[in-house]
Motif scaffolding. Structure first.
Motif, PDB file in Angstrom:
ATOM      1  N   LEU A  37       0.837  -1.052  -0.067  1.00 10.94           N
ATOM      2  CA  LEU A  37       0.133   0.073   0.398  1.00 10.94           C
ATOM      3  C   LEU A  37       0.670   0.936  -0.079  1.00 10.94           C
ATOM      4  O   LEU A  37       0.197   2.154  -0.459  1.00 10.94           O
ATOM      5  CB  LEU A  37      -1.435   0.080   1.309  1.00 10.94           C
ATOM      6  N   LEU A  38       1.978   1.560   0.646  1.00  8.66           N
ATOM      7  CA  LEU A  38       3.190   2.578   0.398  1.00  8.66           C
ATOM      8  C   LEU A  38       3.169   2.450  -0.755  1.00  8.66           C
ATOM      9  O   LEU A  38       3.754   3.825  -0.998  1.00  8.66           O
ATOM     10  CB  LEU A  38       3.840   2.388   1.551  1.00  8.66           C
ATOM     11  N   ALA A  39       4.394   1.551  -1.039  1.00  9.43           N
ATOM     12  CA  ALA A  39       4.512   1.880  -2.517  1.00  9.43           C
ATOM     13  C   ALA A  39       3.565   2.313  -3.801  1.00  9.43           C
ATOM     14  O   ALA A  39       3.539   3.112  -4.207  1.00  9.43           O
ATOM     15  CB  ALA A  39       5.184   0.494  -3.198  1.00  9.43           C
ATOM     16  N   HIS A  40       2.321   1.471  -3.427  1.00 12.05           N
ATOM     17  CA  HIS A  40       1.693   2.477  -4.555  1.00 12.05           C
ATOM     18  C   HIS A  40       0.876   4.107  -3.937  1.00 12.05           C
ATOM     19  O   HIS A  40       0.680   4.184  -5.102  1.00 12.05           O
ATOM     20  CB  HIS A  40      -0.184   1.840  -4.398  1.00 12.05           C
ATOM     21  N   ASN A  41       0.866   3.905  -2.697  1.00 10.25           N
ATOM     22  CA  ASN A  41       0.167   5.393  -2.426  1.00 10.25           C
ATOM     23  C   ASN A  41       1.061   6.535  -3.212  1.00 10.25           C
ATOM     24  O   ASN A  41       0.608   7.176  -3.694  1.00 10.25           O
ATOM     25  CB  ASN A  41       0.405   5.350  -0.752  1.00 10.25           C
ATOM     26  N   ILE A  42       2.606   6.210  -2.485  1.00 10.32           N
ATOM     27  CA  ILE A  42       3.453   7.231  -3.138  1.00 10.32           C
ATOM     28  C   ILE A  42       4.074   7.215  -3.901  1.00 10.32           C
ATOM     29  O   ILE A  42       4.370   8.812  -5.065  1.00 10.32           O
ATOM     30  CB  ILE A  42       4.456   7.136  -1.942  1.00 10.32           C
ATOM     31  N   SER A  43       4.065   6.565  -4.725  1.00  9.71           N
ATOM     32  CA  SER A  43       4.527   5.866  -6.397  1.00  9.71           C
ATOM     33  C   SER A  43       3.443   5.982  -7.370  1.00  9.71           C
ATOM     34  O   SER A  43       3.416   6.244  -8.373  1.00  9.71           O
ATOM     35  CB  SER A  43       5.359   4.774  -6.161  1.00  9.71           C
ATOM     36  N   ALA A  44       2.234   5.565  -6.906  1.00  8.81           N
ATOM     37  CA  ALA A  44       0.683   5.548  -8.370  1.00  8.81           C
ATOM     38  C   ALA A  44      -0.066   6.406  -7.741  1.00  8.81           C
ATOM     39  O   ALA A  44      -0.179   7.339  -8.664  1.00  8.81           O
ATOM     40  CB  ALA A  44       0.723   4.058  -8.210  1.00  8.81           C
ATOM     41  N   PHE A  45      -0.443   6.543  -6.285  1.00  9.40           N
ATOM     42  CA  PHE A  45      -2.084   7.609  -6.725  1.00  9.40           C
ATOM     43  C   PHE A  45      -1.477   8.661  -6.562  1.00  9.40           C
ATOM     44  O   PHE A  45      -2.170   9.761  -6.727  1.00  9.40           O
ATOM     45  CB  PHE A  45      -2.744   6.797  -5.070  1.00  9.40           C
ATOM     46  N   SER A  46      -0.131   8.738  -5.917  1.00  7.81           N
ATOM     47  CA  SER A  46      -0.072   9.854  -5.960  1.00  7.81           C
ATOM     48  C   SER A  46       0.120  11.475  -7.013  1.00  7.81           C
ATOM     49  O   SER A  46      -0.250  12.480  -7.243  1.00  7.81           O
ATOM     50  CB  SER A  46       1.476  10.568  -5.347  1.00  7.81           C
ATOM     51  N   LEU A  47       0.579  10.384  -8.265  1.00  9.08           N
ATOM     52  CA  LEU A  47       0.520  11.069 -10.072  1.00  9.08           C
ATOM     53  C   LEU A  47      -1.286  12.071 -10.105  1.00  9.08           C
ATOM     54  O   LEU A  47      -1.553  12.623 -10.337  1.00  9.08           O
ATOM     55  CB  LEU A  47       0.984  10.159 -11.076  1.00  9.08           C
ATOM     56  N   THR A  48      -2.794  10.822  -9.538  1.00 12.19           N
ATOM     57  CA  THR A  48      -3.775  11.613  -9.197  1.00 12.19           C
ATOM     58  C   THR A  48      -3.846  12.341  -9.219  1.00 12.19           C
ATOM     59  O   THR A  48      -4.558  13.606  -8.836  1.00 12.19           O
ATOM     60  CB  THR A  48      -4.588  10.321  -9.394  1.00 12.19           C
ATOM     61  N   VAL A  49      -3.689  12.067  -7.853  1.00 12.82           N
ATOM     62  CA  VAL A  49      -3.687  13.375  -6.473  1.00 12.82           C
ATOM     63  C   VAL A  49      -3.499  14.694  -6.927  1.00 12.82           C
ATOM     64  O   VAL A  49      -3.687  15.656  -7.075  1.00 12.82           O
ATOM     65  CB  VAL A  49      -3.459  13.048  -5.359  1.00 12.82           C
ATOM     66  N   VAL A  50      -2.303  14.797  -7.509  1.00  8.89           N
ATOM     67  CA  VAL A  50      -0.995  16.046  -7.657  1.00  8.89           C
ATOM     68  C   VAL A  50      -1.809  15.891  -9.280  1.00  8.89           C
ATOM     69  O   VAL A  50      -2.051  17.609  -9.284  1.00  8.89           O
ATOM     70  CB  VAL A  50      -0.109  16.009  -8.554  1.00  8.89           C
ATOM     71  N   ALA A  51      -2.023  15.752 -10.018  1.00 14.22           N
ATOM     72  CA  ALA A  51      -2.319  15.566 -11.365  1.00 14.22           C
ATOM     73  C   ALA A  51      -4.441  16.688 -11.500  1.00 14.22           C
ATOM     74  O   ALA A  51      -4.857  17.541 -12.113  1.00 14.22           O
ATOM     75  CB  ALA A  51      -3.688  14.357 -12.485  1.00 14.22           C
ATOM     76  N   LYS A  52      -4.980  16.381 -10.214  1.00 18.62           N
ATOM     77  CA  LYS A  52      -6.307  16.694  -9.682  1.00 18.62           C
ATOM     78  C   LYS A  52      -5.741  17.716  -9.479  1.00 18.62           C
ATOM     79  O   LYS A  52      -7.144  18.600  -9.248  1.00 18.62           O
ATOM     80  CB  LYS A  52      -7.002  15.769  -9.150  1.00 18.62           C
ATOM     81  N   ALA A  53      -5.629  18.566  -8.353  1.00 13.93           N
ATOM     82  CA  ALA A  53      -4.502  19.493  -7.745  1.00 13.93           C
ATOM     83  C   ALA A  53      -4.678  20.680  -8.758  1.00 13.93           C
ATOM     84  O   ALA A  53      -4.393  22.198  -8.717  1.00 13.93           O
ATOM     85  CB  ALA A  53      -3.938  19.169  -6.320  1.00 13.93           C
TER      86      ALA A  53
END
Ligand code: 0WD
Length: 255
Positions: free
Chosen positions: A115-131
């Motif tokens: 979960l940590l690897a996916h949170n920082i390395s993958a999901f982060s792209l979506t959250v910053v794209a939205k912002a």
């Protein structure tokens, strides 16, 4: 050479002078772009500010942004909005996995580490794209960094490979979603480069050696090469390209 004069880009993930993000910063700086830097936490602030001071351009905004924290991300991009109004693109150069899970058996990956690897390395792209989306009022280009280990099994890359596969698919879904706003989303799949993060991958030296011996170009990838690929993806020269993963890896991926 290419000019990005009058354009503004956010670069996330400079940790030190070896960071691939720093290679991107140097290419954008040479092209005359205005750059906003974000760093992961307090311990990086001084080193990032010292590095930024060595660039030609005067890049005044250097902001904290821990991508695991929604509030941090929102705050960071609302500050950027207040300070500059509009941005033209964003470089996401962020990844993390537990060192002990970048070696040994993939089947030993823990739930927490996954979960940590996916949170920082993958999901982060979506959250910053939205912002970042509301700030890309004249369209934009989002670039992230991935690695061959997200397409093929590479020894020891383990959980990070699975997270990169998620990141690469996120690029395609984001490209499909944001294209109507003239926002392009692409990944650069970089060859292995010695950095703080890659130090964590077990037996990394033999990976570098194999590239020198076998890659079509018979040499390792440099941060400058990745920086220039990012420059292309940020420029109008790449205006027809979105949802793509470009390999900047001396051609190793074709073998
Ligand atoms: O061989 C390589 N070095 C390759 C790296 C080949 C292909 C791709 N990449 C990718 C990495 O997976 C990563 O996505 O390039 C990207 C940049 O990595 P890098 O330049 O190799 O490594 P580094 O200089 O360590 O930058 C990664 C940074 C972090 O540094 P640390 O050392 O603390 O892990 O990612 C950032 C941080 O600056 N980072 C975060 N940023 C915001 N919030 C967070 C976080 N929670 N965690 C890590």
């Amino acid at each position: 050479s290419l000019s990005l004069q009058g354009k503004t880009y956010v670069i996330m993930g400079v940790a030190n002078k070896r960071s691939i993000a720093w290679g991107i910063a140097q290419s954008l700086d040479k092209a005359g772009a205005n750059i906003i830097f974000t760093y992961a936490g307090e311990r990086f602030e001084k080193s990032v500010r010292d590095l930024v001071a060595t660039l030609e351009g005067k890049h005044e905004l250097v902001l904290p942004c821990d991508v695991t924290n929604d509030e941090d991300v929102e705050k960071c991009f609302s500050t950027i909005g207040q300070e500059v109004g509009k941005i033209d693109g964003l470089a996401h150069c962020i990844a993390f996995a537990k060192t002990e899970e970048l070696a040994g058996n993939f089947s030993d990956t823990s739930r927490e580490g996954f979960l940590l690897a996916h949170n920082i390395s993958a999901f982060s792209l979506t959250v910053v794209a939205k912002a970042a989306k509301p700030l890309m009022t004249e369209g934009g280009s989002i670039v992230t960094l991935t690695y061959l280990g997200g397409e093929k099994v590479v020894p020891n890359y383990n959980i990070m490979g699975v997270a990169k596969a998620s990141l690469e698919m996120s690029v395609r879904y984001l490209a499909a979603d944001l294209g109507k706003h003239n926002i392009r989303v692409n990944a650069i799949s970089a060859g292995p480069i010695r950095t703080l993060s890659s130090k964590g991958v077990s037996d990394f030296n033999s990976v570098l050696k194999e590239i020198e011996e076998r890659a079509p170009l018979r040499r390792n990838t440099t941060p400058e090469e990745v920086g220039d690929t990012a420059l292309f993806l940020f420029s109008q020269l790449s205006r027809g390209i979105t949802g793509e993963t470009i390999h900047c890896d001396s051609g190793f991926h074709i073998l």
